[in-house]
Structures are given as C-alpha cells and as structure tokens.
Design a protein around this motif. Structure first.
Motif, PDB file in Angstrom:
ATOM      1  N   MET A  12       0.835  -1.188   0.000  1.00  0.00           N
ATOM      2  CA  MET A  12       0.000   0.000   0.000  1.00  0.00           C
ATOM      3  C   MET A  12       0.876   1.246   0.000  1.00  0.00           C
ATOM      4  N   ILE A  49       1.450   5.139  -0.623  1.00  0.00           N
ATOM      5  CA  ILE A  49       0.666   6.368  -0.714  1.00  0.00           C
ATOM      6  C   ILE A  49       1.577   7.579  -0.884  1.00  0.00           C
ATOM      7  N   ASN A 107       7.286  -0.644   7.265  1.00  0.00           N
ATOM      8  CA  ASN A 107       5.973  -0.520   6.647  1.00  0.00           C
ATOM      9  C   ASN A 107       5.985   0.523   5.528  1.00  0.00           C
ATOM     10  N   THR A 131       3.547   1.917   3.798  1.00  0.00           N
ATOM     11  CA  THR A 131       2.554   2.995   3.810  1.00  0.00           C
ATOM     12  C   THR A 131       3.117   4.213   4.539  1.00  0.00           C
ATOM     13  N   ILE A 132       3.692   3.958   5.719  1.00  0.00           N
ATOM     14  CA  ILE A 132       4.235   5.064   6.507  1.00  0.00           C
ATOM     15  C   ILE A 132       5.497   5.616   5.850  1.00  0.00           C
ATOM     16  N   LEU A 174       4.842   7.886   2.903  1.00  0.00           N
ATOM     17  CA  LEU A 174       4.279   9.185   3.301  1.00  0.00           C
ATOM     18  C   LEU A 174       5.364  10.075   3.906  1.00  0.00           C
ATOM     19  N   LEU A 175       6.237   9.474   4.724  1.00  0.00           N
ATOM     20  CA  LEU A 175       7.360  10.258   5.269  1.00  0.00           C
ATOM     21  C   LEU A 175       8.244  10.758   4.136  1.00  0.00           C
ATOM     22  N   LEU A 176       8.476   9.885   3.141  1.00  0.00           N
ATOM     23  CA  LEU A 176       9.307  10.284   2.001  1.00  0.00           C
ATOM     24  C   LEU A 176       8.668  11.450   1.246  1.00  0.00           C
ATOM     25  N   TYR A 197       7.012  13.989   2.600  1.00  0.00           N
ATOM     26  CA  TYR A 197       7.372  15.220   3.308  1.00  0.00           C
ATOM     27  C   TYR A 197       8.841  15.555   3.065  1.00  0.00           C
ATOM     28  N   ILE A 198       9.690  14.508   3.035  1.00  0.00           N
ATOM     29  CA  ILE A 198      11.110  14.748   2.767  1.00  0.00           C
ATOM     30  C   ILE A 198      11.281  15.279   1.340  1.00  0.00           C
ATOM     31  N   TYR A 227      -2.036  12.792  -3.902  1.00  0.00           N
ATOM     32  CA  TYR A 227      -3.055  12.315  -2.974  1.00  0.00           C
ATOM     33  C   TYR A 227      -4.336  11.930  -3.700  1.00  0.00           C
TER      34      TYR A 227
END
Lengths: 375, 308
Positions: free
Chosen positions: A106, A108, A166, A168-169, A172-174, A176-177, A302
């Motif tokens: 998954m 995102i 994981n 998914t997390i 998403l962190l990538l 923001y980076i 998104y």
C-alpha cells in the motif's frame, strides 16, 4: 485441470456437474466485472448526494451545484479539454498506488515521487536545452523524472522487503522529505534570481515544452499516461511476471515457497510505480508550469490514491476514473466563481467519495445478481 | 540585571524548549494512536483528526473567547472522527489502513473548507506557565514558558501505563488487541472495545491539534500541520507500544523539529527546509534501524495489521 474444464462445455450445461462448466466460469467473471463497476458507481452517486446535503448547509441549492459541476467538467468542449488536462497527472499518480497494490503493497507516496520527478526533470532539462533539440530534451527529462521517481519509491520497496519497514508510513514520510528537498533546491542552488516572490527554477525555453495533442488544447502528457496504463495492464495481467507479482500480493508466503524472487518483484513493481509518479511530475514541469517551484506539490499524488482505490487498483480502470476526477477538479473553479464555495470544497467531495467507496467494499459478494448459480 | 546574550548556547536551549513545545502535539497524537493500536487497529487518519482538532478548537476559541473550551471541542471532534473510523472498520471486508488514508484526506479537506473564515481573525490562545521567572536571561525565560497541556500530556503517559497494566479496562483493550477470538470467547464485543479505544485515541489527537492552533504556532492556517499526525503514528512503532517511550520520543521529535528555526536564529539560513524535515528523516532512520523483516516487532499487539 484445464482438460476437465474444457470437457464441461456449453453443450453439457443442463447436465448437473460437480465441476463448474466453462460458461459458468465466464458468467462468473462477467458478474464480478459488473459488480466492480456497479458498486463503485452506486457509491459515487451516494457521495454526490451526501455532498449535495453538505452544501445545502451552506445555503446552496444542490441542483445548482450539480448543474455547475456538469457544466464545469463536461459541459462544453472547453471544459472537456480542461478535464482531460487535469486528468493527465492523475492517470500516472494513480498508477503509483495501483501497481504496488497488485503486489500487496500500500504505497501512498505518489506526491513525493511527483515532486522529485519534476525536480529531476528540470535539473536535467535546463542544461540539455542549451545543447540538444527539443525531442532529446524531452526524452532526457522523461528519463530523469522516471528514474528519480522510480528510485524514490523503490527505496521504500527495498526498506519494506529487506528491513520490514511498513511501506505505507515510509512512503508518506518520504513525501514530506521530497517536498523539503524541492523547497531546498528551489530556494537554493536552483533558484532563478529573477523569481522574487515565488521562488522557482529557471524556466524551460518554450520550444522545449511538451506540445498539445493535435487539434486539442490538451498536452501530450495525457498520451504518456494512457500508454503507461496499457503497458502496465499488459504486464500485470498478461505476462508471467504479472502473475508472479499478483501472487506475491495474494499470498507472499506461498509465493516464496513457490520459489518466486519476491525481493526482485517488489523492487520492479515499486520502481515502475515511482516511475509513473515521477513521469507525472516531469509532465507537470515540461507541459504545464515550465519550471519547478513549491506549487508542484498541489495534491495530485493524494488524489491519485483515491483514483487507484476507486479503480480497484486496475491499471486500465484508472483511465476513466482519472478522467472523472479530472472533471471534479475542473469544476472546482466554477464552483468557486458561480456558487462562492471555497476551493477546499473539491477536497471535501473527494474525502466523502473516498469514505463511501471504502464503506461500499463491504457490499461485494452481497448481491446475488452478480453471482451465477453454482451448477 | 540586563538581558545577557548567550550566543551559541541559544541553540541547544532552543532545541530543548522546542522539544517541549513542538513535542506536545506529537505526545498527544502518539498516546492516542497507542491506545487505538493496543486494541488491534491502526488509525492512519489521525493526521486528518489533528487538523480537524486544530480548526474546530480555534473556531470555538474565537467564537466563545475561551481557549480551554476550544481544547474540549477539538477533543470531541477528534472522537467523532475516531467513531467514524471504528464504525467503517467494523464493516466486513473494510481495511483499517485504507480507511485511515481516506479519513486523512477527508479530515484535511473538511478542515480547510470549514476553516476558511478562520484564517484572518485572531482567537484567544492558551496561557503559558512562566516557570523561568527566576532567570534574568530572556532566552531561558522564553524556553521555560510551558503550556499546561504539556504537563497534562506528561502525566497522561504514566497514567496510560497504569491503565493498560493494572485496570480491568486496560486488560480488556490489550486482550482485544492480542487475540480478538479470545476476547470474543470471553463475551466481550471486539467492535465496541475498538470503537471506544479509537474514540479515545481521536480525542487525544484532537487535543494535540488544538495545541497547534491555540498555543504554538497559535493561529489557524492550511499549512498548520505538515505531517505531525503521520509522524506520530510512526513514532508509536518506534516507541514499541510503550507510553513512556512515546513521551521520550515526542521530546526527541519536537527537538528535531526545532533545530531549523533555532539555527536560523543564530544566522544559519542554508538548509532551513531540510532541517525542518528533520523529524521525518529521523522517523524513517529509526524505523529502518528498529524494524526487521525476519520477525515481528516486540511489543506489537498481535492483531495489528501493519506489523503482520
């Protein structure tokens, strides 16, 4: 197993059989396909009704809302072209979620692949534009965008496979980076000193920009997306590799026991997904904005997640769903001008659709009409 | 005595102050997420809950003039989102991670929509406790301005440890999270326990959001939250589902987030955006260090989909 299936052909339909006849299997497949179209469509209609109730609270007649939406998305040739233009990034960012989903991941982080792809594309395109003909500049930019986006998501795939992080997390962190890297470069070494209020890179010369589809005011990026979808569909549903990838998605342990190179499959799938997202960013730079700036992070990544979910992660189904959401985005301007709704109303509608679509998952298999009788 | 300049010492001081100030939202969201995950579900939608909490808290404070009422309303809004998450997830075949993503987008969109009229006006903000009255150095006094919510959060962490370890309620939550079948066999409704755990988690995340809009930075804008919610979710994994570790990790992340502005204040401007992204680098780095593809994470509730 195939010989038995072929033996139970259509002529033997009226004879009771333990093994389902081929025609029954085919009918079952058609039923499932119909189910995959009808349930999401129903969910979309329910979402639109809910959104109508929502805007009614703001004192707006829902009928005015619907007519403005139809007018702004598909009401005229102008708005149709606008819709298609806005659908083009969504086709690609949706693949960024849909392709890994086939292999059970998954992802995102399409927004991150999008901005990194756009940044890489302009970084390669600007020096190339002084030396090479436009076709070569665009090719170089496309390769740079896909490579950067691909590496971006593949990194999350590698972390998932070898470190159990994981995805998914991490994606998403990538994101923001990635946005931080974009801002850092755009306000730092890559900044055009002439861009005072809104820091941006130097602009790509007009001659090197991606042109329009002949006879339309829609850029060629849409075609890139369509080609990517068709290739991805063939790869995932008509090749051995695709079968293996979907097997990894269905049951990773069984896939490993069957001797599949799960790590390699995960890497290829995530690279392809990131390449799609990166290409979308490249198109945004090379066909729309002409330069990279903070406005690259406009949320296409998104919305792509939502498109992928409604398309039930199918690369071909992504195309009509992306066009639908291009239409919703295109009508946003008219909603603002004519009905005085804030620009975020499109986000609210998308959120409602997402929630209702997921809730509708529970309806699959509940309607007998889509399931043929067992014998 | 006149204010004494402390030069470079201002950087670690500002980071420590930032750890407390910017760490508070992380603390509330991660404790909320921890409660939810202990019951066996993951709620990725807390990013949306955080933004909704920030918006509704700010709006309430503006309309009523009471920031504490704003905090309460933010919590209630958060628990409504928690109820929505739990309700959707209790339907068969509905995936909790996907619902979380949907609610993240829905919450953000709804907050932007309803928050449009709140961008201009200034609402009353939460008062700070001035614990630095003894110092003559402005930077120290500034660093020791501590919000009551931080103290509440700091007390909440050991309270949750106790709740989960020593109370009947805590044990039911943990049992549901570790084996839904066992809980069902003992006659507990798994869906109800998860509903309550997710609503409580949403309540805390909403309060975390109200801290952003009502104390630091103390205004409402669409760029208010940039992923604190999702970082807090990752932080719970890093903290190995221990409330005290959540507390320490929140301080660490808050401090990392304060590095950029602190360096800027002493004249280092380059890399501002990268320093601002420090919490995300840190989260990713720590997740790489602490995860494993070989075995499950220790301390993880067995029913949790994200670690399976």
């Amino acid at each position: 197993m195939t010989s038995e299936l072929i033996a139970g052909d259509a002529a033997a339909d009226d004879r009771p059989a333990v093994i389902p006849a081929e025609s029954v299997i085919r009918r079952d497949a058609i039923g499932r396909a119909a189910e995959a179209v009808v349930i999401p469509l129903g969910a979309l209609i329910v979402s639109l009704l809910l959104f109508g109730v929502f805007v009614a609270f703001a004192g707006i007649n829902p009928l005015d809302l619907y007519s403005a939406m139809v007018l702004g998305s598909f009401g005229s040739w102008f708005s149709v072209q606008n819709t298609l233009t806005l659908a083009s990034p969504l086709v690609l960012t949706a693949l960024c979620t849909a392709l890994p989903a086939q292999a059970g991941l998954m992802v995102i982080g399409g927004e991150g692949a999008f901005v990194i792809g756009g940044l890489a594309a302009i970084a390669v395109g600007l020096p190339l534009s002084t030396a090479a003909p436009p076709a070569l500049v665009q090719l170089g930019m496309a390769i740079a965008g896909m490579a950067a986006g691909g590496a971006w998501i593949a990194f999350a795939g590698a972390l998932r496979h070898w470190r159990g992080v994981n995805e998914t997390i991490s994606t998403l962190l990538l994101t923001y980076i990635g946005i931080a890297v974009l801002n850092h470069m755009v306000e730092g070494v890559m900044r055009d000193p002439a861009s005072l209020n809104k820091p941006a890179t130097h602009a790509l010369p007009n001659a090197d920009m991606i042109g329009n589809i002949p006879g339309m005011d829609v850029h060629m990026g849409l075609i890139y997306g369509l080609i990517f979808c068709v290739i991805a569909y063939i790869l995932f549903f008509h090749t051995t590799f695709g079968f293996a990838a979907r097997m990894v998605g269905g049951n990773p342990r069984a896939a490993r026991l069957a001797g599949l190179a799960v790590g390699r499959i995960v890497m290829i799938v995530t690279t392809l997904a990131g390449a799609a997202g990166g290409l979308a960013g490249m198109v945004e730079v090379a066909a729309v904005q002409g330069r990279a700036s903070a406005t690259l992070a406009a949320g296409y990544g998104y919305t792509g997640i939502l498109v992928a979910f409604i398309a039930r992660q199918n690369p071909l189904a992504v195309i009509p769903v992306a066009i639908l959401f291009g239409g919703i985005n295109a009508s946003g301007g008219l909603l603002q001008r004519r009905l005085d709704l804030p620009d975020a109303s499109v986000l609210v509608l998308q959120g409602i659709i997402f929630v209702v679509i997921l809730a509708s998952e529970t309806l699959f298999g509940r309607f007998k009409i889509f399931r043929p009788k067992e014998n | 005595m006149a204010d004494v300049g402390i030069g470079w010492w201002g950087v670690p001081l500002a980071v420590a102050a930032g750890a407390v100030r910017a760490g508070t939202p992380f603390l509330f969201v991660s404790l909320g997420e921890l409660l939810t995950e202990k019951s066996g579900r993951i709620n990725l939608g807390l990013e949306g809950t955080l933004v909704m909490g920030a918006m509704s808290g700010y709006g309430t404070a503006y309309l009523t003039g009471s920031p504490w009422l704003g905090v309460l309303v933010a919590g209630i809004t958060g628990s409504l989102f928690g109820a929505l998450h739990a309700g959707l997830c209790s339907l068969p075949r509905v995936n909790d991670i996907a619902v979380g993503i949907a609610l993240m987008l829905f919450g953000t969109g709804l907050a932007f929509y309803l928050g449009k009229p709140l961008i201009q006006p200034q609402a009353p903000t939460l008062p700070a406790l001035h614990l630095g009255w003894w110092s003559s150095i402005a930077a120290v006094r500034d660093a020791l301005k501590i919000n009551g919510l931080f103290i509440v959060g700091a007390l909440l962490a050991p309270a949750i440890v106790w709740l989960l370890r020593s109370t009947r309620w805590g044990m039911i939550v943990r049992m549901v999270g570790d084996s839904a079948d066992a809980a069902r066999a003992m006659g507990y409704s798994v869906d109800w326990v998860r509903l309550l755990a997710t609503m409580t988690g949403g309540f805390l995340a909403g309060i975390g959001g109200s801290f952003l809009s009502l104390y630091y930075p103390g205004s409402w804008s669409e760029g208010l939250s940039s992923g604190q919610g999702i970082t807090a979710v990752a932080l719970v994994i890093f903290a190995r589902w221990s409330p005290m570790n959540c507390f320490y990790a929140s301080l660490l992340f808050g401090g990392a987030g304060a590095l950029g502005p602190a360096l800027q204040s002493v004249g280092i401007h380059s890399g501002y955006y990268l320093f601002n992204a420090a919490p995300y680098f840190l989260t990713l780095f720590i997740m790489v260090l602490t995860s494993s593809s070989e075995h499950r994470l220790s301390g993880a509730p067995s029913e949790l989909s994200i670690t399976r």
